[in-house]
Motif scaffolding. Structure first.
Motif, short mmCIF file in Angstrom:
data_model
loop_
_atom_site.label_atom_id
_atom_site.label_comp_id
_atom_site.label_asym_id
_atom_site.label_seq_id
_atom_site.Cartn_x
_atom_site.Cartn_y
_atom_site.Cartn_z
N GLU A 174 0.84 -1.21 0.00
CA GLU A 174 0.00 0.00 0.00
C GLU A 174 0.87 1.25 0.00
OE1 GLU A 174 -3.89 -1.84 2.23
OE2 GLU A 174 -2.76 -0.26 3.25
N MET A 175 1.93 1.20 0.82
CA MET A 175 2.82 2.36 0.89
C MET A 175 3.48 2.60 -0.48
SD MET A 175 6.20 2.75 3.21
CE MET A 175 7.17 1.73 2.13
N MET A 176 3.92 1.51 -1.11
CA MET A 176 4.59 1.67 -2.41
C MET A 176 3.60 2.10 -3.50
SD MET A 176 7.27 -1.49 -1.95
CE MET A 176 8.13 -1.49 -3.49
N GLU A 177 2.37 1.62 -3.41
CA GLU A 177 1.35 2.06 -4.38
C GLU A 177 1.11 3.56 -4.25
OE1 GLU A 177 -1.15 -2.08 -4.65
OE2 GLU A 177 -2.20 -0.28 -4.01
N ASN A 178 1.10 4.03 -3.00
CA ASN A 178 0.89 5.48 -2.80
C ASN A 178 2.05 6.29 -3.35
OD1 ASN A 178 -1.69 6.17 -1.43
ND2 ASN A 178 -1.00 4.54 -0.08
#
Ligand SMILES: Nc1ncnc2c1ncn2[C@@H]1O[C@H](COP(=O)(O)OP(=O)(O)OP(=O)(O)O)[C@@H](O)[C@H]1O
Length: 227
Positions: A174-178
């Motif tokens: 999720e962090m990397m997608e953001n």
């Protein structure tokens, strides 16, 4: 709206098998694309073409408004604007710092600025304090995040990712997608291939869906799926 890549009548064969067959595809600058399709649909093949690593068997591509000549020296300049992050990224034996700073060294960026940029890049992927760690000691997910930091630090015009979250946990994904979703603001076009839907699909405003090497929705695909 600026068109970054224009693909016309792109076909890729391996021996006698056609694995990619795209009549018409435009990719616009500063957008975030999700490239989906089942195993073998042609996602990696398309990414390798967009990274200028493997030419199509036939067809025409233009990049930033210029026709791509696969035999010309100008191909190197195109390649330098595009970064492809693989599912199992290669990190050389050495420290995290040396790996993340690799592209900065090649560009002769002064060491002090390298330190600052590496700190920022590692911070952005949640790996603050990892600079001196040997990469051989990293977990698979940490190694993927280091590879992401190494890609981000160069601020590429185009960032291509091939199944980048295969070994990271949900929170990290999720962090990397953001992070990926924020890149178009800085002018980077993102194309991420996955056979799984992302955790937050709305972050990716555009989608390219391949079915047996063809764009979903194209007449040929409709014939295939209706058969
Ligand atoms: N070097 C190669 N030689 C022969 N066939 C290949 C080669 N590379 C890929 N293929 C074939 O091309 C087709 C498309 O492969 P590709 O790796 O592009 O699919 P993909 O959508 O990325 O799949 P996956 O989700 O499994 O990674 C597959 O049928 C694959 O077997």
């Amino acid at each position: 709206m600026n068109t970054l890549f224009t693909l016309r009548s792109i076909r890729k064969f391996y021996r006698n098998n056609i694995v990619l067959d795209l009549d018409h595809l435009d990719i616009h600058q500063g957008r975030c694309y999700l490239l989906t399709g089942q195993n073998g649909a042609g996602k990696s093949t398309l990414l390798n073409i967009l990274a200028f690593l493997s030419p199509p068997t036939s067809g025409d591509i233009s990049f930033e408004g210029h026709g791509v000549d696969w035999k010309s020296r100008t191909l190197l300049a195109c390649r330098q604007k595009v970064t492809l992050l693989h599912q199992s990224p290669y990190l050389f034996a050495g420290t995290v710092f040396a790996n993340v700073a690799y592209g900065l060294n090649a560009r002769k960026i002064p060491h002090g600025l390298q330190q600052q940029l590496v700190d920022e890049a590692l911070d952005s992927v949640g790996l603050s304090g990892f600079q001196a760690r040997p990469v051989l000691d990293l977990s698979g997910g940490e190694a993927q995040r280091v590879a992401m930091a190494r890609a981000l630090i160069l601020k590429p015009l185009v960032l291509l990712l091939d199944e980048p979250f295969s070994s990271v946990d949900r929170k990290t994904a999720e962090m990397m997608e953001n992070i990926l979703a924020s890149l178009p603001q800085g002018g980077t076009t993102v194309i991420m291939a996955t056979h799984e839907p992302p955790r937050e699909p709305l972050l990716f405003a555009e989608s390219i869906h391949l079915v047996q090497g063809r764009l979903a929705g194209s007449p040929q695909v409709n014939c295939l799926t209706a058969a």
